[in-house]
Scaffold this motif. Structure first.
Motif, PDB file in Angstrom:
ATOM      1  N   ASP A  30      37.536 -15.230   8.571  1.00 58.65           N
ATOM      2  CA  ASP A  30      37.060 -16.611   8.424  1.00 58.65           C
ATOM      3  C   ASP A  30      38.136 -17.619   8.840  1.00 58.65           C
ATOM      4  O   ASP A  30      37.820 -18.756   9.178  1.00 58.65           O
ATOM      5  CB  ASP A  30      36.622 -16.848   6.964  1.00 58.65           C
ATOM      6  N   ASP A  35      36.872 -21.572   7.640  1.00 55.57           N
ATOM      7  CA  ASP A  35      37.825 -22.289   6.798  1.00 55.57           C
ATOM      8  C   ASP A  35      38.597 -21.372   5.866  1.00 55.57           C
ATOM      9  O   ASP A  35      39.078 -21.801   4.810  1.00 55.57           O
ATOM     10  CB  ASP A  35      37.092 -23.379   6.001  1.00 55.57           C
ATOM     11  N   ASP A  37      37.981 -18.924   3.721  1.00 53.21           N
ATOM     12  CA  ASP A  37      37.665 -18.712   2.299  1.00 53.21           C
ATOM     13  C   ASP A  37      36.621 -17.621   2.055  1.00 53.21           C
ATOM     14  O   ASP A  37      36.236 -17.388   0.912  1.00 53.21           O
ATOM     15  CB  ASP A  37      37.188 -20.034   1.651  1.00 53.21           C
ATOM     16  N   HIS A  38      36.138 -16.963   3.100  1.00 53.20           N
ATOM     17  CA  HIS A  38      34.996 -16.064   2.891  1.00 53.20           C
ATOM     18  C   HIS A  38      35.307 -14.907   1.935  1.00 53.20           C
ATOM     19  O   HIS A  38      34.502 -14.580   1.049  1.00 53.20           O
ATOM     20  CB  HIS A  38      34.445 -15.541   4.219  1.00 53.20           C
ATOM     21  N   ASN A  41      35.528 -16.209  -1.523  1.00 54.53           N
ATOM     22  CA  ASN A  41      34.186 -16.499  -2.038  1.00 54.53           C
ATOM     23  C   ASN A  41      33.485 -15.235  -2.528  1.00 54.53           C
ATOM     24  O   ASN A  41      32.946 -15.203  -3.639  1.00 54.53           O
ATOM     25  CB  ASN A  41      33.331 -17.134  -0.922  1.00 54.53           C
ATOM     26  N   GLY A  78      29.957 -22.875  -0.682  1.00 52.03           N
ATOM     27  CA  GLY A  78      29.816 -22.763   0.763  1.00 52.03           C
ATOM     28  C   GLY A  78      28.465 -22.253   1.204  1.00 52.03           C
ATOM     29  O   GLY A  78      27.502 -22.254   0.447  1.00 52.03           O
ATOM     30  N   ALA A  79      28.441 -21.791   2.433  1.00 56.28           N
ATOM     31  CA  ALA A  79      27.193 -21.335   3.031  1.00 56.28           C
ATOM     32  C   ALA A  79      26.759 -19.999   2.452  1.00 56.28           C
ATOM     33  O   ALA A  79      25.578 -19.752   2.220  1.00 56.28           O
ATOM     34  CB  ALA A  79      27.364 -21.217   4.541  1.00 56.28           C
ATOM     35  N   SER A  80      27.736 -19.120   2.230  1.00 55.18           N
ATOM     36  CA  SER A  80      27.371 -17.738   1.948  1.00 55.18           C
ATOM     37  C   SER A  80      26.822 -17.538   0.537  1.00 55.18           C
ATOM     38  O   SER A  80      26.014 -16.636   0.319  1.00 55.18           O
ATOM     39  CB  SER A  80      28.551 -16.813   2.206  1.00 55.18           C
ATOM     40  N   GLY A 121      18.409 -20.191   5.827  1.00 54.82           N
ATOM     41  CA  GLY A 121      19.465 -20.523   6.795  1.00 54.82           C
ATOM     42  C   GLY A 121      18.966 -20.774   8.211  1.00 54.82           C
ATOM     43  O   GLY A 121      19.719 -21.274   9.039  1.00 54.82           O
ATOM     44  N   MET A 130      25.448 -13.599   9.500  1.00 52.54           N
ATOM     45  CA  MET A 130      25.188 -12.371   8.743  1.00 52.54           C
ATOM     46  C   MET A 130      23.846 -11.741   9.116  1.00 52.54           C
ATOM     47  O   MET A 130      23.674 -10.530   8.988  1.00 52.54           O
ATOM     48  CB  MET A 130      25.230 -12.652   7.241  1.00 52.54           C
ATOM     49  N   ASP A 191      31.964 -12.175  13.110  1.00 55.62           N
ATOM     50  CA  ASP A 191      31.457 -13.090  12.083  1.00 55.62           C
ATOM     51  C   ASP A 191      31.771 -12.543  10.684  1.00 55.62           C
ATOM     52  O   ASP A 191      31.416 -11.394  10.366  1.00 55.62           O
ATOM     53  CB  ASP A 191      29.939 -13.258  12.236  1.00 55.62           C
ATOM     54  N   GLY A 193      30.555 -13.184   7.653  1.00 55.11           N
ATOM     55  CA  GLY A 193      29.396 -12.834   6.825  1.00 55.11           C
ATOM     56  C   GLY A 193      28.787 -11.502   7.235  1.00 55.11           C
ATOM     57  O   GLY A 193      28.337 -10.721   6.377  1.00 55.11           O
TER      58      GLY A 193
HETATM   59  P1  ADP Z   1      31.558 -21.499   4.448  1.00 54.05           P
HETATM   60  O1  ADP Z   1      31.277 -21.382   5.912  1.00 54.05           O
HETATM   61  O2  ADP Z   1      30.741 -22.570   3.797  1.00 54.05           O
HETATM   62  O3  ADP Z   1      33.023 -21.607   4.153  1.00 54.05           O
HETATM   63  P2  ADP Z   1      31.638 -18.675   3.917  1.00 54.05           P
HETATM   64  O4  ADP Z   1      32.914 -18.713   4.659  1.00 54.05           O
HETATM   65  O5  ADP Z   1      31.686 -18.017   2.570  1.00 54.05           O
HETATM   66  O6  ADP Z   1      31.034 -20.135   3.764  1.00 54.05           O
HETATM   67  O7  ADP Z   1      30.528 -17.900   4.733  1.00 54.05           O
HETATM   68  C1  ADP Z   1      30.443 -18.012   6.137  1.00 54.05           C
HETATM   69  C2  ADP Z   1      29.364 -17.057   6.624  1.00 54.05           C
HETATM   70  O8  ADP Z   1      28.080 -17.533   6.264  1.00 54.05           O
HETATM   71  C3  ADP Z   1      29.318 -16.927   8.127  1.00 54.05           C
HETATM   72  O9  ADP Z   1      30.239 -15.959   8.579  1.00 54.05           O
HETATM   73  C4  ADP Z   1      27.871 -16.538   8.411  1.00 54.05           C
HETATM   74  O10 ADP Z   1      27.694 -15.137   8.429  1.00 54.05           O
HETATM   75  C5  ADP Z   1      27.138 -17.078   7.223  1.00 54.05           C
HETATM   76  N1  ADP Z   1      26.281 -18.202   7.592  1.00 54.05           N
HETATM   77  C6  ADP Z   1      26.626 -19.492   7.755  1.00 54.05           C
HETATM   78  N2  ADP Z   1      25.544 -20.233   8.060  1.00 54.05           N
HETATM   79  C7  ADP Z   1      24.479 -19.386   8.114  1.00 54.05           C
HETATM   80  C8  ADP Z   1      23.069 -19.522   8.360  1.00 54.05           C
HETATM   81  N3  ADP Z   1      22.528 -20.714   8.624  1.00 54.05           N
HETATM   82  N4  ADP Z   1      22.306 -18.403   8.308  1.00 54.05           N
HETATM   83  C9  ADP Z   1      22.847 -17.203   8.034  1.00 54.05           C
HETATM   84  N5  ADP Z   1      24.156 -17.017   7.770  1.00 54.05           N
HETATM   85  C10 ADP Z   1      24.965 -18.077   7.814  1.00 54.05           C
END
Ligand code: ADP
Ligand code: MG
Ligand code: MG
Length: 210
Positions: A30, A35, A37-38, A41, A78-80, A121, A130, A191, A193
């Motif tokens: 990540d 950023d 942090d994955h 997280n 975050g996103a995940s 997503g 992911m 990637d 995720g």
């Molecule tokens: P952030 O990006 O908010 O810091 P994380 O780093 O924990 O959150 O997670 C990032 C992961 O989230 C990416 O590597 C990707 O696999 C997944 N991701 C981000 N946006 C989407 C989306 N719209 N649909 C599916 N997976 C996504």
């Protein structure tokens, strides 16, 4: 042979172990396109799930998956967080009231879980998310079910499919999430995720060995 609620608990325990062990690896992925942090997280989320496991004992699989998802949702930012949370919450529905899953039912759990991620997503194939690891997992489980393989064989094939799916994200240009801000510079990196999806499948195969 079916997947029992006890094995589901082992699966989650194994997830917590793998995310702790591989936290730096995932965070480093990540760092390249996000950023950084994955791993933090995922490790934080599954640590919280680990704390809940005693409450899950003797519960049906729907209850276990739903509470896992809610725990991830409220503890991973975050996103995940919302996406992996949704996987377990939506996957819980076809498992409601069940204390074991045959391969067909396990497929339904994954299918509904991944559909939930996609509806939230909005990722499309090759957006470098992911989902590019989850879709091959679904295909592998479906094929294994059609071929009447055992759960162990099916999950092993699903793990291989996840690994390949995650590798295949390397050349892709990100179209969703933070990595998409980089445009073409997101190419050439795995990637994060999708790498986490591999660990979730690896944990499932390991839980079947216990
Ligand atoms: P952030 O990006 O908010 O810091 P994380 O780093 O924990 O959150 O997670 C990032 C992961 O989230 C990416 O590597 C990707 O696999 C997944 N991701 C981000 N946006 C989407 C989306 N719209 N649909 C599916 N997976 C996504
Ligand atoms: Mg991140
Ligand atoms: Mg973040």
């Amino acid at each position: 042979m079916a997947l029992t609620n006890t094995q589901v608990i082992l699966w989650l325990q194994q997830c917590a172990q793998l995310f702790e062990k591989n936290s730096d690896y995932l965070t480093d992925l990540d760092r390249e396109i996000g950023d950084a942090d994955h791993g933090l997280n995922m490790n934080r989320g599954f640590k919280k799930v680990l704390e809940k496991l005693p409450e899950f004992e003797n519960k049906d699989i729907g209850f276990i998956l739903k509470n896992t998802g809610m725990t991830l949702l409220s503890n991973i930012g975050g996103a995940s967080g919302p996406l992996f949370g949704t996987f377990f919450i939506r996957g819980a529905k076809p498992a409601a009231g069940l204390e074991s899953l045959d391969l067909n039912q396990l497929y339904d759990v994954f299918k509904d879980g991944v559909d939930g991620i996609v509806s939230r997503g909005k990722a499309q194939p090759s957006d470098k998310t992911m989902c590019d690891a989850w879709w091959p997992v679904l295909d592998a489980l479906k094929q294994a079910n059609d071929d009447k393989l055992s759960i162990k064989e099916a999950v092993t094939k699903a793990l291989d499919a996840a690994k390949k799916g995650a590798e295949d994200t390397i050349p892709m240009q990100a179209k969703k999430g933070r990595a998409s801000y980089l445009g073409e510079r997101s190419m050439g990196h795995k990637d994060p995720g999708s790498a986490s999806v591999v660990f979730i499948l690896q944990a499932l195969t390991e839980s079947l060995d216990k």
